[in-house]
Design an enzyme around this catalytic site. Structure first.
Site, PDB file in Angstrom:
ATOM      1  N   HIS A 156       0.837  -1.225   0.000  1.00  0.00           N
ATOM      2  CA  HIS A 156       0.000   0.000   0.000  1.00  0.00           C
ATOM      3  C   HIS A 156       0.861   1.261   0.000  1.00  0.00           C
ATOM      4  O   HIS A 156       0.441   2.307   0.500  1.00  0.00           O
ATOM      5  CB  HIS A 156      -0.941   0.046   1.208  1.00  0.00           C
ATOM      6  CG  HIS A 156      -1.707  -1.215   1.428  1.00  0.00           C
ATOM      7  ND1 HIS A 156      -2.950  -1.451   0.900  1.00  0.00           N
ATOM      8  CD2 HIS A 156      -1.367  -2.336   2.103  1.00  0.00           C
ATOM      9  CE1 HIS A 156      -3.367  -2.654   1.252  1.00  0.00           C
ATOM     10  NE2 HIS A 156      -2.413  -3.228   1.971  1.00  0.00           N
ATOM     11  N   SER A 277      15.476  20.975 -16.407  1.00  0.00           N
ATOM     12  CA  SER A 277      14.297  21.781 -16.711  1.00  0.00           C
ATOM     13  C   SER A 277      14.767  23.075 -17.363  1.00  0.00           C
ATOM     14  O   SER A 277      15.808  23.627 -17.002  1.00  0.00           O
ATOM     15  CB  SER A 277      13.545  22.092 -15.417  1.00  0.00           C
ATOM     16  OG  SER A 277      12.822  23.297 -15.546  1.00  0.00           O
ATOM     17  N   LYS A 283      16.529  21.307 -11.214  1.00  0.00           N
ATOM     18  CA  LYS A 283      15.861  20.034 -11.512  1.00  0.00           C
ATOM     19  C   LYS A 283      16.758  18.984 -12.158  1.00  0.00           C
ATOM     20  O   LYS A 283      17.617  19.274 -12.960  1.00  0.00           O
ATOM     21  CB  LYS A 283      14.665  20.283 -12.460  1.00  0.00           C
ATOM     22  CG  LYS A 283      13.495  20.970 -11.821  1.00  0.00           C
ATOM     23  CD  LYS A 283      12.877  20.194 -10.674  1.00  0.00           C
ATOM     24  CE  LYS A 283      12.050  19.015 -11.111  1.00  0.00           C
ATOM     25  NZ  LYS A 283      10.814  19.377 -11.808  1.00  0.00           N
ATOM     26  N   GLU A 290       9.964   7.925 -16.909  1.00  0.00           N
ATOM     27  CA  GLU A 290       8.615   8.434 -17.185  1.00  0.00           C
ATOM     28  C   GLU A 290       8.159   8.091 -18.603  1.00  0.00           C
ATOM     29  O   GLU A 290       7.008   7.732 -18.839  1.00  0.00           O
ATOM     30  CB  GLU A 290       8.582   9.961 -17.002  1.00  0.00           C
ATOM     31  CG  GLU A 290       8.736  10.384 -15.556  1.00  0.00           C
ATOM     32  CD  GLU A 290       8.985  11.884 -15.463  1.00  0.00           C
ATOM     33  OE1 GLU A 290       8.017  12.627 -15.322  1.00  0.00           O
ATOM     34  OE2 GLU A 290      10.152  12.307 -15.539  1.00  0.00           O
TER      35      GLU A 290
END
Ligand code: ARG
Length: 470
Positions: A156, A277, A283, A290
Site C-alpha cells: 500500500h 528543466s 531540476k 517516465e
C-alpha cells in the site's frame, strides 16, 4: 506507373485511393524478408520444374541487385505501386524482363506478406531476446552488489517489512524471466511457413512448400491454406509479450521515479540518464523512466487494436489485415529502445545505501518481527499482534520507534518481553531471519542469485538456437 493488377480496370485509380491503400511508407522495412522469400520461392519453382533454372537464376541475381540498391539508398519506393511486394516485383521485371514476370507464379501477395511478416517477427524476436538478456544481466549485477543493502519493503506504499535492495530487484528479474518465456512463445507462433497457401486455396502447380520452409529455416509448414493467409496469432502473441514486458518496465519506472525523488532519495540517476528543466535550474528529472511508463499505454493500445481488427474478419484475407503492421512495428521499436536505455540507466545509477538503511531503521517495519518474537515465547500470533499493535500505538504517542522503548515500558504490554527483544527489532536480524524459500534472507538471496545466473545461461543457449533459425 501501371498497376500489376490493372488488367480488368479501365480507369486509373483515384489519387486519394492510391494514398489510402498504400502501405509502402511502413512496409518497406520488410524489404529484406521480401527479397529472401522471393529468392527461395524462385529456387523452389525451378526445382519443381515450374519455371526454368535460367529464369530462377536471373530472378535471384536481379533481386540481389535490388537488395544492394535498397541498402545503398538508391531505390525509389513508389506509392502507386502500393506495397513492398509490388515495388520490388515491378522493379525486378523492369530489370530482367519476362523472368521477373514469372516470379509471382503459384503465389499471391496474401501468402507473400504473411511469409515476410513471419520472418520479420522471428528476426526481431532474436534481437529483442538479446536486449532482454542484457537487461536481466544488468538486474542481476546490481542485485548482486546489494545483498546486504537494507531497505523497507512496501505494501500500500506504506513501509511494511525490512527487505534488501537485492530482493527487490530479483522480483523484477523473475518477471523478466517470464517475459522471456512469452517471447519464445511468440517465436513459436512465427516459426510457421505460410507460402504456398496462395491467395486462399493453394495452387494448381506442383510446388514444394517444405523446400521453401527448409531454405528459410522454418520448423513447421501451415497445414491449412486458409489459416496460413489469415493467421495473425503470432502478432498477438508478440504484442501480448510486448504489453506485459512494458507493464513490468512501467512498474519499475514508477519505483525509479519515487526512489529518485527528494522524499525517498534512495537512488540518484547518472547525469547521462537524467534531464533538466528549461526553467528550474535545480531540476534533475527521471524522463527516461517516465517515458517508458508513458509509452506502455501505446503498446497496450497496439495489442487491443490488433485484437479488435481481427474480431470481425471473415476468412480469409481482408485488407484490414494490412493494419497488422504499424502497431507491431511501433511496439517492436518501443520495446527495443526501452530495454536498451533501461539496462544502462540501471547500471550507472547511484544507490544511496545509507538513505535506504535510515528508512528501515526509523520506522515500524520491524513490528511483525516483534510479534513473531512473542509467538516464539509461546503467545498465539493473534494475541502477539494485539500486544505489538498496542506497543506501536504507545510508541507513536511518545514520539518513539520500537527500539527506543525501555524494557519496563514493554513489560506493561506483556510479561513475555525480555532483554533479547532488541535483537528481534534489529532490521538486519529481521532480514537474516526470513529464511523461508523465496524470502529476502541473505543466504536465500544468494541462492536466488545463483539460480538466476543459471537461468541466464539457459536463456543464452535458447537464444543461440534461435539465432541459427532466422
Ligand atoms: N500490403 C498488403 C498487406 O500488408 C499485402 C497483401 C495485399 N493483398 C491483397 N490481396 N490486396 O496486407
Amino acid at each position: 506507373m501501371a498497376k500489376l493488377w490493372g488488367g480488368r480496370f479501365s480507369k486509373n485509380t483515384n489519387e486519394l485511393v492510391d494514398a489510402f491503400n498504400a502501405s509502402i511508407s511502413f512496409d518497406k522495412r520488410l524489404y529484406h524478408e521480401d527479397i529472401r522469400g522471393s529468392m527461395a520461392h524462385a529456387r523452389m519453382l525451378a526445382q519443381c520444374g515450374i519455371i526454368s533454372k535460367k529464369d530462377a537464376q536471373a530472378i535471384v541475381k536481379g533481386l540481389q541487385g535490388i537488395l544492394k540498391d535498397i541498402e545503398a539508398g538508391k531505390f525509389d519506393f513508389a506509392t502507386d505501386l502500393e506495397d513492398i511486394h509490388m515495388n520490388i516485383e515491378a522493379r525486378l521485371t523492369e530489370r530482367i524482363g519476362a523472368a521477373g514476370a514469372r516470379l509471382h507464379t503459384a503465389r499471391s501477395r496474401n501468402d507473400q506478406v504473411a511469409l515476410d511478416m513471419h520472418m520479420y517477427v522471428k528476426r526481431e524476436v532474436v534481437e529483442i531476446a538479446e536486449l532482454l538478456l542484457k537487461f536481466e544481466q544488468a538486474l542481476l549485477t546490481v542485485a548482486g552488489a546489494h545483498t546486504k543493502t537494507l531497505m523497507p519493503g512496501y505494501t500500500h506504499l506504506q513501509r511494511a517489512q525490512p527487505i534488501t535492495f537485492c530482493h527487490h530487484l530479483l522480483a523484477y528479474f523473475n518477471m523478466l524471466q517470464r517475459d522471456f518465456r512469452r517471447l519464445l512463445s511468440a517465436w513459436d507462433g512465427a516459426d510457421m511457413m505460410p507460402l504456398g497457401a496462395g491467395a486462399i486455396a493453394g495452387t494448381t502447380f506442383p510446388i514444394d512448400r517444405f523446400q521453401v520452409a527448409k531454405e528459410l529455416n522454418f520448423t513447421v509448414v501451415y497445414p491449412n491454406s486458409m489459416d496460413a493467409v489469415s493467421d495473425r496469432d503470432y502478432i498477438l502473441d508478440f504484442l501480448n509479450f510486448a504489453a506485459t514486458l512494458m507493464m513490468h518496465l512501467s512498474r519499475f519506472s514508477e519505483e525509479m521515479c519515487l526512489w529518485s525523488s527528494t522524499e525517498f532519495g534512495f537512488i540518484e540517476l547518472d547525469d547521462a540518464f537524467a534531464t533538466g528543466s528549461s526553467m528550474m535550474p535545480q531540476k534533475k528529472n527521471p524522463d527516461i523512466a517516465e517515458l517508458v511508463r508513458g509509452k506502455t499505454g501505446r503498446v497496450y493500445g497496439h495489442l487491443l487494436a490488433m485484437l479488435t481488427t481481427l474480431k470481425g474478419l471473415p476468412l480469409t484475407y481482408n485488407k484490414d489485415l494490412q493494419e497488422d503492421k504499424e502497431g507491431l512495428f511501433d511496439a517492436i521499436d518501443t520495446v527495443k529502445f526501452s530495454l536498451a536505455v533501461y539496462a544502462d540507466m540501471l547500471t550507472t545509477m547511484t544507490v544511496n545505501v545509507d538513505r535506504m538503511a535510515a528508512a528501515v531503521h526509523q520506522d515500524f517495519s520491524n513490528a511483525t518481527d516483534l510479534a513473531d518474537y512473542l509467538v516464539r515465547k509461546g503467545l498465539p500470533f493473534r494475541q502477539a499482534h494485539e500486544v505489538v499493535g498496542k506497543s506501536v500505538a504507545y510508541a507513536i504517542k511518545k514520539h518513539k520507534f520500537l527500539v527506543d522503548m525501555t524494557l519496563a515500558e514493554y513489560k506493561k504490554f506483556s510479561p513475555l518481553f525480555d532483554k533479547d527483544l532488541l535483537t528481534a527489532l534489529d532490521p538486519e536480524h529481521c532480514v537474516a531471519a526470513r529464511i523461508s524459500y523465496g524470502g529476502p534472507a541473505f543466504a536465500e538471496n544468494k541462492k536466488q542469485l545463483a539460480s538466476g545466473k543459471k537461468i541466464l545461461a539457459a536463456q543464452a543457449k535458447s537464444l543461440a538456437q534461435l539465432q541459427e533459425q532466422i
